[in-house]
Structures are given as structure tokens and as C-alpha cells.
Write a protein that holds these residues in place. Structure first.
Motif, PDB file in Angstrom:
ATOM      1  N   THR A 146      -2.997  -9.175  -1.649  1.00 51.00           N
ATOM      2  CA  THR A 146      -1.558  -8.902  -1.663  1.00 51.00           C
ATOM      3  C   THR A 146      -0.938  -9.261  -2.998  1.00 51.00           C
ATOM      4  O   THR A 146       0.125  -8.775  -3.335  1.00 51.00           O
ATOM      5  CB  THR A 146      -0.836  -9.679  -0.549  1.00 51.00           C
ATOM      6  OG1 THR A 146      -1.117 -11.063  -0.700  1.00 51.00           O
ATOM      7  CG2 THR A 146      -1.245  -9.203   0.811  1.00 51.00           C
ATOM      8  N   SER A 173      -2.178  -8.458  -5.852  1.00 48.90           N
ATOM      9  CA  SER A 173      -2.677  -7.588  -6.909  1.00 48.90           C
ATOM     10  C   SER A 173      -1.715  -6.476  -7.286  1.00 48.90           C
ATOM     11  O   SER A 173      -1.760  -5.996  -8.409  1.00 48.90           O
ATOM     12  CB  SER A 173      -4.034  -6.992  -6.518  1.00 48.90           C
ATOM     13  OG  SER A 173      -3.868  -6.096  -5.436  1.00 48.90           O
ATOM     14  N   ASP A 174      -0.867  -6.036  -6.383  1.00 44.27           N
ATOM     15  CA  ASP A 174       0.083  -4.987  -6.749  1.00 44.27           C
ATOM     16  C   ASP A 174       1.309  -4.997  -5.845  1.00 44.27           C
ATOM     17  O   ASP A 174       1.322  -5.609  -4.779  1.00 44.27           O
ATOM     18  CB  ASP A 174      -0.580  -3.609  -6.781  1.00 44.27           C
ATOM     19  CG  ASP A 174      -0.942  -3.036  -5.421  1.00 44.27           C
ATOM     20  OD1 ASP A 174      -0.461  -3.522  -4.392  1.00 44.27           O
ATOM     21  OD2 ASP A 174      -1.716  -2.074  -5.388  1.00 44.27           O
ATOM     22  N   ASN A 199       1.057  -3.596  -1.996  1.00 41.93           N
ATOM     23  CA  ASN A 199       0.580  -4.527  -0.978  1.00 41.93           C
ATOM     24  C   ASN A 199       1.591  -5.634  -0.720  1.00 41.93           C
ATOM     25  O   ASN A 199       1.776  -6.063   0.416  1.00 41.93           O
ATOM     26  CB  ASN A 199      -0.770  -5.129  -1.378  1.00 41.93           C
ATOM     27  CG  ASN A 199      -1.898  -4.147  -1.171  1.00 41.93           C
ATOM     28  OD1 ASN A 199      -1.886  -3.365  -0.229  1.00 41.93           O
ATOM     29  ND2 ASN A 199      -2.872  -4.155  -2.064  1.00 41.93           N
ATOM     30  N   ALA A 205       4.393  -4.457   1.493  1.00 46.94           N
ATOM     31  CA  ALA A 205       3.969  -3.988   2.820  1.00 46.94           C
ATOM     32  C   ALA A 205       4.381  -4.986   3.900  1.00 46.94           C
ATOM     33  O   ALA A 205       4.528  -4.616   5.061  1.00 46.94           O
ATOM     34  CB  ALA A 205       2.454  -3.763   2.849  1.00 46.94           C
ATOM     35  N   GLU A 206       4.609  -6.222   3.511  1.00 48.42           N
ATOM     36  CA  GLU A 206       4.983  -7.268   4.464  1.00 48.42           C
ATOM     37  C   GLU A 206       6.503  -7.253   4.646  1.00 48.42           C
ATOM     38  O   GLU A 206       7.256  -7.381   3.679  1.00 48.42           O
ATOM     39  CB  GLU A 206       4.524  -8.621   3.907  1.00 48.42           C
ATOM     40  CG  GLU A 206       4.168  -9.649   4.964  1.00 48.42           C
ATOM     41  CD  GLU A 206       5.377 -10.152   5.736  1.00 48.42           C
ATOM     42  OE1 GLU A 206       5.271 -10.289   6.964  1.00 48.42           O
ATOM     43  OE2 GLU A 206       6.426 -10.387   5.125  1.00 48.42           O
ATOM     44  N   ARG A 228      -9.700  -4.446   1.377  1.00 50.05           N
ATOM     45  CA  ARG A 228      -8.282  -4.308   1.069  1.00 50.05           C
ATOM     46  C   ARG A 228      -7.960  -5.147  -0.162  1.00 50.05           C
ATOM     47  O   ARG A 228      -8.445  -6.262  -0.314  1.00 50.05           O
ATOM     48  CB  ARG A 228      -7.459  -4.787   2.263  1.00 50.05           C
ATOM     49  CG  ARG A 228      -5.989  -4.627   2.066  1.00 50.05           C
ATOM     50  CD  ARG A 228      -5.263  -4.890   3.363  1.00 50.05           C
ATOM     51  NE  ARG A 228      -3.855  -4.704   3.109  1.00 50.05           N
ATOM     52  CZ  ARG A 228      -2.925  -5.569   3.447  1.00 50.05           C
ATOM     53  NH1 ARG A 228      -3.246  -6.659   4.094  1.00 50.05           N
ATOM     54  NH2 ARG A 228      -1.676  -5.340   3.177  1.00 50.05           N
ATOM     55  N   ALA A 229      -7.115  -4.592  -1.033  1.00 51.32           N
ATOM     56  CA  ALA A 229      -6.728  -5.329  -2.239  1.00 51.32           C
ATOM     57  C   ALA A 229      -5.923  -6.552  -1.837  1.00 51.32           C
ATOM     58  O   ALA A 229      -5.195  -6.542  -0.848  1.00 51.32           O
ATOM     59  CB  ALA A 229      -5.907  -4.428  -3.145  1.00 51.32           C
TER      60      ALA A 229
END
Length: 120
Positions: free
Chosen positions: A6, A8-9, A12, A15-16, A3-4
Motif C-alpha cells: 500500500t 508503493s503508489d 493502493n 483504495a482504503e 499485490r503491491a
């Protein structure tokens, strides 16, 4: 597949759920970390960690104001998310158009039905 990170983009990072809440709060203007932590019911270190991630992906900017550091929304970092989601707009528009057509057909069919003998 790994998984990338968090940081990095934007995908991500947002998403939290707590980070999305921070972004919503920052839509109203700049705020210090103490207010964000209080309003979200988290500790200062937790809020700072989330703000660091958001800052590293370009969703939040920070500036010094006296002894405080004020965090503000940098919505330009959401452009990749907006563009990606926008790609689904046609799908949803077509889906709602089909639903509208179905509802019109149902209404027309009901209007064309002969009255039921029980209704008289």
C-alpha cells in the motif's frame, strides 16, 4: 500475482476508505492527528498508521508546529490517479452524448405520433 504494498503508489493507498476520508478532511487545511482521529472515530495509532501510508506515497505532508505535527494534503501525489481517471472522460462524454441523442429522438417521436382515439 502479489499485490503491491500500500505504500508503493497512490492507487493502493487510496483504495482504503479511511484514507480517502482523511484526504477529504485535509482538503480543508492542515490538521493534527488528534483531530483527524476524533473526526473519523478511530484511535490515534490507527490514524497515525493511515497518515504514514499517505505520507509515504506523497499524498500528505507533515510539519512541526510547536508540540504538534500538522498534516496537510499534497494533491500533486494524486496526479497519476487524475491522469488515469481522465482517460475515461472520453468514454463517459461519448456515453452521455449518446444518451442525450436517444432522449431527443424519443421526444421527437412522441411529438410526431398521431393523437390516440382515446384522447379525444
Amino acid at each position: 500475482m502479489a499485490r503491491a504494498a500500500t505504500t508503493s503508489d497512490a492507487f493502493n493507498a487510496i483504495a482504503e476508505p479511511q484514507r480517502r476520508k482523511i484526504l477529504v478532511l485535509l482538503r480543508g487545511g492542515e490538521r493534527p492527528v488528534t483531530e483527524l482521529a476524533r473526526d473519523l472515530g478511530m484511535t490515534l495509532p490507527q490514524a497515525s498508521k493511515h497518515l504514514r501510508v499517505l505520507r509515504e506515497v506523497g499524498l500528505v505532508r507533515v510539519r512541526g508546529a510547536g508540540k504538534q505535527r500538522l498534516y496537510g494534503l499534497d494533491a500533486s501525489g494524486l496526479r497519476p490517479v487524475h491522469e488515469w481517471v481522465g482517460g475515461f472522460e472520453r468514454f463517459w462524454s461519448e456515453t452521455f452524448d449518446r444518451l442525450d441523442e436517444y432522449v431527443r429522438d424519443l421526444k421527437q417521436a412522441r411529438q410526431e405520433e398521431p393523437p390516440d382515439d382515446d384522447d379525444q
